[in-house]
Design an enzyme around this catalytic site. Structure first.
Site, PDB file in Angstrom:
ATOM      1  N   GLY A  54     -22.478  21.077   9.179  1.00  0.00           N
ATOM      2  CA  GLY A  54     -21.430  20.275   8.550  1.00  0.00           C
ATOM      3  C   GLY A  54     -21.809  20.049   7.100  1.00  0.00           C
ATOM      4  N   CYS A  81     -28.399  23.375  11.582  1.00  0.00           N
ATOM      5  CA  CYS A  81     -28.244  22.940  10.192  1.00  0.00           C
ATOM      6  C   CYS A  81     -28.021  21.424  10.119  1.00  0.00           C
ATOM      7  CB  CYS A  81     -27.132  23.739   9.517  1.00  0.00           C
ATOM      8  SG  CYS A  81     -27.158  23.565   7.728  1.00  0.00           S
ATOM      9  N   TYR A  82     -26.826  20.973   9.754  1.00  0.00           N
ATOM     10  CA  TYR A  82     -26.592  19.520   9.754  1.00  0.00           C
ATOM     11  C   TYR A  82     -26.885  18.933  11.134  1.00  0.00           C
ATOM     12  CZ  TYR A  82     -24.122  15.044   9.686  1.00  0.00           C
ATOM     13  OH  TYR A  82     -23.816  13.710   9.802  1.00  0.00           O
ATOM     14  N   HIS A 168     -28.754  29.306  10.489  1.00  0.00           N
ATOM     15  CA  HIS A 168     -27.552  29.517  11.324  1.00  0.00           C
ATOM     16  C   HIS A 168     -27.734  30.714  12.254  1.00  0.00           C
ATOM     17  CE1 HIS A 168     -24.799  26.604   9.439  1.00  0.00           C
ATOM     18  NE2 HIS A 168     -25.577  26.781   8.387  1.00  0.00           N
ATOM     19  N   SER A 222       7.440  38.026  21.792  1.00  0.00           N
ATOM     20  CA  SER A 222       7.645  38.724  20.523  1.00  0.00           C
ATOM     21  C   SER A 222       7.104  40.145  20.586  1.00  0.00           C
ATOM     22  CB  SER A 222       6.921  37.965  19.417  1.00  0.00           C
ATOM     23  OG  SER A 222       5.509  38.074  19.610  1.00  0.00           O
ATOM     24  N   GLY A 223       6.267  40.413  21.605  1.00  0.00           N
ATOM     25  CA  GLY A 223       5.614  41.725  21.646  1.00  0.00           C
ATOM     26  C   GLY A 223       4.253  41.672  20.967  1.00  0.00           C
ATOM     27  N   GLY A 224       3.905  40.523  20.386  1.00  0.00           N
ATOM     28  CA  GLY A 224       2.561  40.328  19.846  1.00  0.00           C
ATOM     29  C   GLY A 224       1.582  40.172  21.011  1.00  0.00           C
ATOM     30  N   VAL A 225       0.288  40.254  20.709  1.00  0.00           N
ATOM     31  CA  VAL A 225      -0.700  40.231  21.795  1.00  0.00           C
ATOM     32  C   VAL A 225      -0.600  38.948  22.622  1.00  0.00           C
ATOM     33  CG1 VAL A 225      -3.154  40.445  22.345  1.00  0.00           C
ATOM     34  CG2 VAL A 225      -2.271  41.441  20.236  1.00  0.00           C
ATOM     35  N   ASP A 226      -0.532  37.800  21.945  1.00  0.00           N
ATOM     36  CA  ASP A 226      -0.609  36.534  22.668  1.00  0.00           C
ATOM     37  C   ASP A 226       0.572  36.342  23.622  1.00  0.00           C
ATOM     38  OD1 ASP A 226      -2.693  36.336  20.940  1.00  0.00           O
ATOM     39  OD2 ASP A 226      -1.812  34.789  19.666  1.00  0.00           O
ATOM     40  N   SER A 227       1.793  36.520  23.086  1.00  0.00           N
ATOM     41  CA  SER A 227       2.929  36.273  23.984  1.00  0.00           C
ATOM     42  C   SER A 227       3.010  37.357  25.055  1.00  0.00           C
ATOM     43  CB  SER A 227       4.244  36.131  23.213  1.00  0.00           C
ATOM     44  OG  SER A 227       4.589  37.318  22.571  1.00  0.00           O
ATOM     45  N   SER A 228       2.544  38.564  24.743  1.00  0.00           N
ATOM     46  CA  SER A 228       2.585  39.639  25.751  1.00  0.00           C
ATOM     47  C   SER A 228       1.640  39.327  26.899  1.00  0.00           C
ATOM     48  CB  SER A 228       2.161  40.977  25.141  1.00  0.00           C
ATOM     49  OG  SER A 228       3.049  41.338  24.124  1.00  0.00           O
ATOM     50  N   LYS A 366      -9.172  35.276  20.678  1.00  0.00           N
ATOM     51  CA  LYS A 366      -8.360  36.504  20.597  1.00  0.00           C
ATOM     52  C   LYS A 366      -8.979  37.675  21.355  1.00  0.00           C
ATOM     53  CE  LYS A 366      -4.692  38.053  18.345  1.00  0.00           C
ATOM     54  NZ  LYS A 366      -3.487  37.227  18.170  1.00  0.00           N
TER      55      LYS A 366
END
Ligand code: XMP
Length: 510
Positions: A54, A81-82, A168, A222-228, A366
């Site tokens: 942070g 880190c923080y 990190h 929509s044919g996008g990955v998520d809605s498909s 994703k």
């Protein structure tokens, strides 16, 4: 399912930490530092806790802190880190401002023999980004790593299973970062690594099958990955009680509308309503050149069309959305009633009331959504589809949108995409497309003068689309695309390549 809590103290890598943990096969949940109580932590049964980095200093009274009692829950903690400084501070150690010993970027790390560093050479490269340092670790802790400027680059209390690393491990520049995280998860927390998005998919199907028993579900596809992926998953859960409404606004790429319809209706047998609303959208866009007004009008029209279709379907109990984990975290709201606007072209109607909103993918990143999609049989073309903006080609045509311009852009874009695939470069850029500019220039074809539009080709490489680099495509590919576009798409007389990165440019032109 075993899980680890990623307690977010405002660092920029919270999602990356969670992704790394999940890649190691352990389910990770991100919660803001003030978004979970000690009691909830206990009840959730976390196998371990990771404090993120942070931007604050622990000695600043306004900095984010958690209750020191978290250190006595008996749950292993790794502070990064923080997060490491906070552990030191909460435990009674000293953290100080180190004007001259701050470290930024790749740094040599020397580690002691400790289970957290099992399998890691004594000397390696880590990624640092700090000004404060832990000058005195709390009692019970021993120093287990150093760098040139950081006398306590890592510390451990093996009795209470509390660990802190100043660097990190989640960032790929820390060469053995993944191993360190795995050592924490498996050796310290005793995780088995039973998380796998593909198995989780079956759990989701079973969960939604009982949750949505007898209910009618509506999804904007929509044919996008998520809605498909959301559509396939819910179709497995509720079958024909799922209705997908696919609004074809006429701003899609060449052949896209037919492909989406064909895949979902014919291949998967999903109850799909395709709304051919091309003319309506063109009317709403007539004469408009301002990018924001274009977006707004498309968003509003989308809602109207969707609303009309939903009314025609009669009573629907549930609205489903393809919201994924990064959207949930970014919106900062835990409640599922939040409707994301970005991906859904300006939101979904609030005038139709649904008893419930479900977001089956809200816990998935994703890449996990893609593996669920693959498992459910979604074709690679859709699983690996590059992002496509909700307002579609409208934000890739500068100036007024017309049917003719859309046709020119579709053809030019298809040629560019074909050339990228012919060169097997589909996975090189993260996004690539053509833009139709409003600039017309003089050209010559045969002996005749032409006066056609200029097409810009765009290809970018990016991790998160917040920043992006223009892709160094081979000249030969650009040349073939340029020759073919000017030859095969009458009305285009010039092709340019966009060499702007983001920032200051954005990926899309509008
Ligand atoms: P920009 O142009 O903001 O784009 O650099 C970053 C990423 O977001 C996509 N994008 C959108 N996606 N609705 C979407 O679903 C939108 O309105 C929208 N605008 C931009 C863009 O394609 C890129 O991947």
């Amino acid at each position: 399912m075993e899980k680890v809590l990623v307690l977010d103290f405002g660092g920029q890598y919270d999602q990356l930490i969670a992704r790394r943990v999940r890649e190691a096969g352990v389910y990770a949940q991100i919660r803001p530092w003030d978004g979970i109580t000690l009691q909830e932590i206990k009840v959730e049964g976390y196998k371990g806790i990771i404090f993120t980095g942070g931007p604050n200093s622990v000695y600043d009274p306004d900095s984010p802190r958690c209750d020191a009692a978290v250190m006595d829950l008996g749950i292993p903690i790794l502070g990064i880190c923080y997060g490491a400084q906070l552990l030191a501070w909460l435990g009674g150690g000293r953290v100080s401002f180190a004007e001259h010993s701050g470290e930024y970027g790749k740094t040599i790390l020397w580690v002691h023999g400790h289970p957290l560093f099992k399998g890691i050479p004594k000397e390696s490269i880590c990624w640092m980004s700090h000004t404060d340092i832990i000058s005195t670790p709390p009692s019970g802790f021993e120093v287990i790593a150093q760098t040139e400027n950081c006398p306590c680059a890592a510390m451990a209390d093996d009795t209470r299973l509390l660990y802190g690393v100043q660097f990190h491990p989640e960032v790929s520049h820390t060469v053995f970062g993944k191993e360190i995280l795995r050592n924490f998860l498996f050796s310290v927390c005793g995780c088995r690594g039973d998380w796998d998005a593909r198995h989780y998919a079956q759990e989701l199907i079973d969960e939604y099958r009982s949750k949505l028993c007898g209910k009618k579900v509506l999804l904007a596809l929509s044919g996008g990955v998520d809605s498909s992926v959301a559509a396939l998953l819910l179709h497995r859960a509720v079958g024909q009680r799922l209705v997908c409404v696919f609004v074809d606004h006429g701003l899609l790429r060449k052949g896209e509308g037919d492909y989406v319809e064909d895949t979902f209706r014919r291949s998967f047998g999903i109850n799909l309503v395709r709304v051919n609303a091309q003319e309506r959208f063109l009317e709403r866009l007539a004469g408009i050149t301002d990018p924001e007004i274009k977006r707004k009008n498309i968003g509003e029209e989308f809602i109207r069309v969707f609303e009309e279709e939903a009314q025609k379907l009669g009573h629907i109990n549930v609205l489903a959305q393809g919201t994924i984990y990064p959207d949930v975290i970014e919106s900062g709201k835990g409640a599922s009633a939040t409707i994301k606007s970005h991906h859904n072209v300006g939101g979904l109607p609030d005038t139709i009331s649904f008893e419930e909103i479900v977001e089956p993918l809200r816990n998935l990143f994703k890449d996990e959504v893609r593996s669920v999609g693959t498992m459910l049989g979604l074709p690679a073309r859709l699983v690996w589809r590059q992002p496509f903006p909700g307002p579609g080609l409208a934000v890739r045509i500068t100036g007024e949108i017309t049917k003719e311009k859309l046709k020119l852009l579709r053809e030019a874009d298809a040629v560019f995409c074909e050339e990228i695939s012919r060169a097997s470069l589909e996975k090189e850029p993260d996004q690539y497309f053509a833009v139709l500019t409003d600039t017309r220039t003089v050209g010559v074809m045969g002996d005749a003068r032409t006066y056609g539009f200029t097409v810009a080709l765009r290809a970018v490489c990016t991790d998160d689309f917040m920043t992006a680099e223009w892709t160094r495509l081979p000249y030969e590919v650009l040349e073939r695309a340029s020759v073919r576009i000017t030859n095969e798409v009458p009305g285009i007389s010039r092709v340019v390549y966009d060499i702007s990165s983001k920032p200051p440019a954005t990926v899309e032109w509008e």
